[in-house]
Design an enzyme around this catalytic site. Structure first.
Site, mmCIF file in Angstrom:
data_model
loop_
_atom_site.group_PDB
_atom_site.id
_atom_site.type_symbol
_atom_site.label_atom_id
_atom_site.label_comp_id
_atom_site.label_asym_id
_atom_site.label_seq_id
_atom_site.Cartn_x
_atom_site.Cartn_y
_atom_site.Cartn_z
ATOM 1 C CG HIS A 105 -2.035 0.932 1.188
ATOM 2 N ND1 HIS A 105 -1.863 2.294 1.239
ATOM 3 C CD2 HIS A 105 -3.373 0.728 1.076
ATOM 4 C CE1 HIS A 105 -3.056 2.873 1.172
ATOM 5 N NE2 HIS A 105 -3.993 1.952 1.071
ATOM 6 N NE ARG A 154 -3.285 7.778 -1.592
ATOM 7 C CZ ARG A 154 -3.319 6.573 -2.122
ATOM 8 N NH1 ARG A 154 -3.234 6.427 -3.434
ATOM 9 N NH2 ARG A 154 -3.418 5.513 -1.360
#
Ligand SMILES: Cc1cc2nc3c(=O)[nH]c(=O)nc-3n(C[C@H](O)[C@H](O)[C@H](O)COP(=O)(O)OP(=O)(O)OC[C@H]3O[C@@H](n4cnc5c(N)ncnc54)[C@H](O)[C@@H]3O)c2cc1C
Ligand code: SF4
Ligand code: SF4
Ligand code: FES
Lengths: 649, 258
Positions: free
Chosen positions: A249, A269
């Site tokens: 990740h 995000r």
């Protein structure tokens, strides 16, 4: 001979995360008496940690969304290596599985018109993730847990006993799947609290044990993720698929060291957070790969407009699939443009008002405040890649979730392979758990209840399993069958072995891979394997973490070898597998699945032989993608992924 | 910053008894109590029993009492203590000890089973649920609960009164009743189940004298007392003593045609 308590069930589910609980609910509803076994307390499985959301094309936020678009995104995210029938079933069934949760009491965040709200995530064309703030996994597992309780209440009304048809054995660990010839006959387990052994006899076993992240040093995964289910399957004769694909990740915490690896959800995000390097550049614009050029914004202005007007602008490159973002961060740090603690900056503070951040990302706010003294409404976070998820797993039949090589064995959730291809999109795991958890429960129940005659549990296998589990207590004394040389070594500390294993995998089979390093990793694994046979423990069998770890080492070593061997074999870069020496994707590899099998199922010589190791690799060519599914893509896109002959077939 | 050596006292033992054991152990920048317990396991006490999973305050496994205060070990920074302070870690007091820091929390799972489950509204299929955000806000606050059982451990009704465990569900599960009662689509009422009444009659709401100790220890900062228990109490009392409400509820609960 050990006297071991035995109980009889129709279906045994190993694991009480999203996949295991959904399987158990289905099996019980189909009339099978079902037992669930899990290592932690009920309701604490890894699924509880999932943050961002669950992907399902319900079309609540954007009416253009449907299963075909979700299918396309999933295949692109996995670089077309996905077991396409799984990706299809997943995209088709995910909405029903999410809606069903509401009928069991789940409370998702809402849209203005009262439906389930959906948020943006990397690789998903439309806002698609149903969520509850950033604690979606908690909502999912609690809802399933409460559904289990609801069923138990029904059973209590009818039979006078809560656990007559559905029972959770919490804080118990399965160490072996038992078989009669090629058919599953039950599982062997120990209870953590007492150290007592027991056997659950059942013709159908669903493995839903989650992932393998604890073999890596920097990881978002908890102690449970020792690859138990992967190893149980291997040992039971079932092959693992494409184990080279491990997802790093892009955004884990990097500071302070004690929290290094803890996840920073992608919703940061999705909701507007941007990545910057030490020169204050939004560097992701420099890392948009060719296959995605048309889909992502080329300028900051366009990217910023996308949040409000997604129909006329392209999405920001921060929302590329995870493998792309993780590699980009890695490259920036390597080029000397990293943050003070070796990551990059992830900023929401300049993008949203403080109160919006606190409302939309409450646990991230909390996590940084409490663990790093960082106020994310006022300053950027420092983030870097962390080992997060394994795409590889038990090879299963797409429709029934049946494992290959062992009749009666099923697998669902992170432990199953295929669905996500070479890279998983965020949010696609939680939906995967529900879709395939349900399917596994259904088919396991049908198989178990339809059998005329059940396979028998073999006493010798039970004795062998008990001896194996007790071995760490006699590591100092002469253990039967060991040669004199081994006995003269002092016992090994399982914690030390574990740390060395984690360091090895992190450094040598991590996010960027090179042939000599993987060779070295295999050597080191062989050495650790020999030493692990002498892993010794102090104390007694009652709740003894040292003992538990000593037993988990077998699994971590097996799985790590699978990852290293498969990674060495695949001479291309694709999704969660990046080779510095073969930096591009090779269309010829798209149709190749790598299968790991146990070299010597009797557990004899190979277990300690450094050169041969324990794992044998095989190759398989995948079935061609069904034409109507291929027709969902533009030809221009397909040529980037598919080999010439596949296109004209 | 640098590392230093801290003094720890950790309770070790089992049902048969036990006591505090002294340790000296290294502490580094940014660490939490759980890191130190892990270091003890890795270097000095490999069989030290402790529960944990997420190490990020999300799973509610690592509850213990630190210097007598019920807390999550993974969310307790070492920097809140003085370097010369001796840090004492003991298991939750309200539940029977199994070993070292691990207690038998079965009480909570039994109580969870006694709370009647969500009742889906008849006539609404999957996908047809419509709820406004402001209507789910209240129950969502309670669903943030990570089941760390710190509130259950702290509440004086059971902390020193084992005998009350029979009749008292504890703050976490009274809050569960409130959550379902405030769920916009729960149809319990239509089936003749009055959740407020069961809180009072079956789950011991009356034992709670709103001291708010549960709220104080909740790591999720859920306002258990103010937002769940007090409203539940007010409404339970309404039902019981307000003759109009009482009559109304009787009428609306009469089965159709009956
Ligand atoms: C921090 C974090 C955030 C995430 N966020 C998201 C997200 O937003 N969206 C998304 O889709 N995915 C997310 N993921 C991924 C997703 O949460 C996991 O892939 C998923 O929860 C795995 O579920 P599972 O049911 O397969 O296994 P788990 O939930 O991990 O459950 C495994 C179960 O197996 C049991 N078990 C293991 N070994 C044994 C054994 N030997 N014997 C008995 N029992 C055993 C364990 O005790 C546990 O009960 C996230 C992951 C992490 C780590
Ligand atoms: S407010 Fe009630 S439930 Fe909470 S601690 Fe006090 S008495 Fe117990
Ligand atoms: S209400 Fe708070 S203190 Fe009580 S169990 Fe839930 S999270 Fe823990
Ligand atoms: S380890 Fe999960 S809350 Fe502490």
């Amino acid at each position: 001979m050990t006297v071991v308590e035995r109980q009889e069930w129709d279906v045994v589910v190993v694991g009480a995360g999203g996949a295991g609980l959904r399987a158990a609910i289905e099996a019980r509803e189909r009339g099978a008496r079902t037992a669930v076994i899990c290592k932690s307390l009920f309701g604490k499985a890894h699924t509880v940690m999932a943050e961002g959301g669950i992907a399902a094309a319900m079309g609540n936020a954007n009416p253009h969304d449907n299963w075909q678009v979700h299918f396309r995104d999933t295949m692109r995210g996995g670089k077309f290596l996905n077991q396409w029938r799984m990706a299809e079933l997943h995209a088709r069934e995910a909405p029903d599985r999410v809606w069903e949760l509401e009928t069991w009491g789940a409370l998702f965040d809402r849209t203005k018109d009262g439906r389930i709200s959906q948020r943006n995530f990397g690789g998903h064309e439309y806002p698609r993730l149903a969520h509850v703030g950033d604690r979606t996994g908690l909502e999912l597992i609690r809802t399933l847990q409460q559904k289990v309780v609801a069923l138990q209440q029904e059973d209590e009304k009818e039979t006078g006993e809560y656990e007559s048809r559905l029972k959770v054995f919490q804080e118990c660990t399965v160490t072996r799947v038992l078989k009669e010839r090629d058919r599953v006959s039950g599982v062997f387990a120990y209870e953590r609290e007492t150290g007592r052994f027991f056997v659950l006899e059942a013709p159908a076993v669903v493995i839903a044990t989650g992932g393998i992240g604890k073999s890596f040093k920097v990881t978002s995964n908890s102690w449970e993720y020792t690859g138990d289910g992967h190893a149980l399957a291997l040992l039971a004769g079932a092959p693992l698929l494409n184990m080279e694909f491990v997802q790093f990740h892009p955004t884990g915490m990097v500071w302070p060291p004690s929290v290094k690896g803890i996840l920073v959800t992608e919703s940061v995000r999705g909701d507007g957070g941007v990545l910057r390097n030490s020169e204050d550049e939004r560097f992701m614009f420099d890392y948009i790969p060719d296959v995605f050029k048309e889909k992502y914004a080329q300028s900051e202005e366009e990217a910023d407009r996308w949040y409000d007007d997604p129909d006329n602008n392209r999405r920001p490159p921060e929302l590329l699939p995870r493998d792309e973002v993780a590699r980009a961060i890695n490259a920036e740090v390597k080029a000397g443009r990293g943050s003070p603690h070796g990551g990059v900056f992830l900023d929401v503070s300049t993008r949203m008002p403080a109160e919006v951040i606190r409302r939309r990302l409450p646990s991230m706010y909390h996590q940084f405040k409490e663990l790093a003294d960082v106020d994310i409404t006022a300053e950027p976070m420092e983030v870097g890649p962390t080992c997060h998820y394994v795409m590889g797993g038990i090879a299963v039949d797409s429709d029934t979730a049946a494992a290959r090589g062992a009749t009666g064995l099923y697998a669902a959730g992170e432990v199953a392979g295929g669905m996500h291809g070479s890279n998983r999109l965020g949010g696609n795991s939680l939906s995967d758990l529900l879709v395939f958890g349900r399917r596994a429960g259904l088919h396991a129940a049908e198989y178990a209840t339809g059998l005329a005659e059940r396979p028998l549990v073999d006493d010798i296998q039970v004795d062998t399993a008990a001896a194996e589990a007790l071995r760490p207590f006699s590591a100092e004394g002469p253990a039967p069958g060991e040669d004199g040389e081994e006995q003269s070594h002092p016992p090994e500390n399982p914690y030390t072995l574990h740390q060395e294993l984690q360091q090895t995998m992190n450094d040598l089979v991590g996010i960027i891979r090179r042939e000599p390093e993987m060779q070295q990793a295999l050597k080191k694994l062989a050495e650790l394997r020999v030493r692990a046979r002498r892993a010794g423990v102090e104390g007694h069998r009652q709740f003894n973490p040292g003992w538990h770890l000593a037993l988990d080492l077998r699994n971590m070593l097996l799985v790590s070898e699978c990852v290293a061997r498969a990674a060495l074999e695949r001479t291309e870069s694709r999704g969660g597998h990046t080779r510095e020496d073969y930096p591009t994707m090779d269309r010829a590899w798209r149709r190749i699945n790598l299968l790991c099998r146990l070299t010597d199922p009797t557990g004899g010589l190979a277990a300690t032989d450094p050169v041969r190791g324990q794992i044998t690799l095989g190759r398989e060519t995948t079935e061609p993608i069904r034409p109507d599914l291929l027709a969902l893509f533009e030809k221009e896109e397909l040529v980037k992924y598919l080999a010439e002959e596949e296109l004209y077939e | 910053m640098s590392s230093y050596e801290a003094r720890f006292q950790v309770w070790r033992g089992d049902v048969g008894g036990g006591g505090l054991e002294d340790f000296k152990v290294e502490v580094n920048d940014g660490e939490v109590v759980l890191d130190i317990i892990h270091r003890l396991q890795a270097t000095q006490a490999p069989d030290l029993a402790v529960r944990w999973n997420c190490k990020a305050g999300k799973c509610g496994s690592c509850s213990a009492e630190i210097n007598g205060r019920p807390r999550l070990m993974c969310m307790t920074r070492m920097s809140v203590f003085g370097r010369d302070e001796t840090i004492t870690v003991t298991p939750l007091r309200t539940f029977p000890v199994i070993r070292d820091l691990v207690t038998d929390v079965g009480f909570n799972y039994r109580k969870a089973r006694e709370i009647p489950s969500f009742v889906p509204p008849p006539g609404l299929g999957p996908g047809e649920y419509r709820m406004q955000q402001e209507d789910v806000d209240r129950s969502q606050e309670f669903r943030k609960c990570i089941e760390c059982f710190l509130c259950q451990n702290t509440c004086h009704v059971v902390r020193d009164h084992d005998e009350n465990k029979q009749v008292f569900a504890g703050p976490r599960f009274l809050m569960r009743v409130a959550e379902l009662d405030m769920h916009p689509l729960d149809a319990a009422q239509e089936t003749g189940l009055d959740r407020k009444r069961t809180a009072q009659d079956d789950h011991g709401l009356g034992y709670c004298n709103i001291t708010k100790c549960c709220t104080e220890v909740c790591p999720e900062n859920i306002k258990i007392t103010d937002n769940a228990l007090i409203p539940l109490k007010e409404r339970a009392i309404d039902r019981k003593y307000d003759p109009l409400v009482w009559l109304g509820s009787k009428i609306s609960r009469r089965p159709p045609g009956g």
